[in-house]
Design an enzyme around this catalytic site. Structure first.
Site, PDB file in Angstrom:
ATOM      1  N   LEU A  59       0.848  -1.193   0.000  1.00  0.00           N
ATOM      2  CA  LEU A  59       0.000   0.000   0.000  1.00  0.00           C
ATOM      3  C   LEU A  59       0.885   1.245   0.000  1.00  0.00           C
ATOM      4  CD1 LEU A  59      -2.514  -1.150   2.734  1.00  0.00           C
ATOM      5  CD2 LEU A  59      -2.804  -1.256   0.282  1.00  0.00           C
ATOM      6  N   ASP A  60       0.293   2.391  -0.371  1.00  0.00           N
ATOM      7  CA  ASP A  60       1.070   3.634  -0.282  1.00  0.00           C
ATOM      8  C   ASP A  60       0.637   4.430   0.952  1.00  0.00           C
ATOM      9  OD1 ASP A  60      -1.281   4.759  -0.955  1.00  0.00           O
ATOM     10  OD2 ASP A  60      -0.718   5.352  -2.975  1.00  0.00           O
ATOM     11  N   SER A  61       1.266   5.613   1.105  1.00  0.00           N
ATOM     12  CA  SER A  61       1.034   6.367   2.345  1.00  0.00           C
ATOM     13  C   SER A  61      -0.430   6.790   2.481  1.00  0.00           C
ATOM     14  CB  SER A  61       1.950   7.582   2.381  1.00  0.00           C
ATOM     15  OG  SER A  61       1.908   8.263   1.152  1.00  0.00           O
TER      16      SER A  61
END
Lengths: 132, 122
Positions: free
Chosen positions: B77-79
């Site tokens: 996942l990203d931030s």
């Protein structure tokens, strides 16, 4: 009223990309925290869940993920804040919210049933181009 | 630092809930009805509910989710997804996590630890 407007200030520009990034996350959190209130005032409980609205908000933020100029990010955050204020103050109506954030980019015409697949292409294009 | 120390101390202090007898012989119980202090959620329940929230996230493969999984390194996942999961946890446990602490939650383990130590989680 004028007193309030005098005190209302636009925050200074972000000095760096890192600051703009932090502000983006703050804005996103603010959006997420207003979702329960928004669902209540627009009576959205039967059409959408809070997590779907969160994903829709995240998708709006992600649309501009490639921008690296802090000034542009500040401008977009300002526009986002304006949009959020319009939604929370109920300056919009229910169909605006449903159209923009629940139905989303696919538009009203979605090929889900066999009946839809037989509909004319001309009409589908007409609906999708005139729907906003 | 102070809050970490406080929660560490508070978790180890146990006051036995014994029945007290007052001077005129009436039995007073230590049970406080209508009080929300006694029904703090257990660690197992926290783990289960945190994992459920993470598994329900659309971009996550539910089979990969374990209590030790890291959102960005293991789940890809990203931030922004991480912030979204933390907001989902806020909603699930009816908390409001301050921004400074929210940015430090980057894995299931940290999320479970934070929620379990939070006095208001329910």
């Amino acid at each position: 009223m004028s007193q309030i407007l005098k005190r209302l200030k636009v925050p200074p520009n972000s000095a760096s990309l890192e600051e703009a990034r932090t502000r983006t996350f703050e804005f996103f959190r603010m959006c997420c925290r207003s979702i329960p209130h928004v669902m209540e005032i627009y009576n959205l409980h039967d059409v959408v869940t809070p997590s779907q609205l969160r994903s829709a908000a995240a998708a709006e933020v992600r649309k501009n993920a490639n921008i690296t100029n802090p000034k542009v990010i500040d401008m977009l955050l300002f526009k986002g804040m304006e949009e959020l204020m319009n939604i929370v103050n109920q300056s919009k109506q229910r169909h605006h919210i449903v159209g923009q954030y629940v139905v989303g980019n696919q538009g009203l015409v979605q090929d889900v049933s066999a009946k839809d697949r037989d509909a004319s292409n001309f009409l589908k294009k007409f609906y999708s181009s005139n729907y906003s | 630092m102070a809050s970490a120390l406080r929660s560490a101390i508070l978790r180890h202090i146990r006051i036995p809930a014994t029945q007290a007898v007052s001077a005129n012989g009436l039995r007073l119980t230590a049970v406080r009805l209508m009080s929300s202090h006694d029904d703090h959620i257990t660690k197992d329940e926290v783990i289960k509910r945190v994992l459920d929230v993470v598994k329900c996230f659309p971009k996550v493969d539910p089979s990969k989710v374990t209590p030790e999984v890291h959102f960005e390194k293991d789940l890809g996942l990203d931030s922004l997804d991480t912030v979204e999961i933390v907001m989902a946890l806020e909603e699930e446990f009816k908390l409001e996590i301050p921004d400074k602490e929210a940015v430090r939650i980057e894995s299931c383990e940290q999320a479970i630890e934070y929620v379990y130590n939070h006095p208001m989680s329910s």
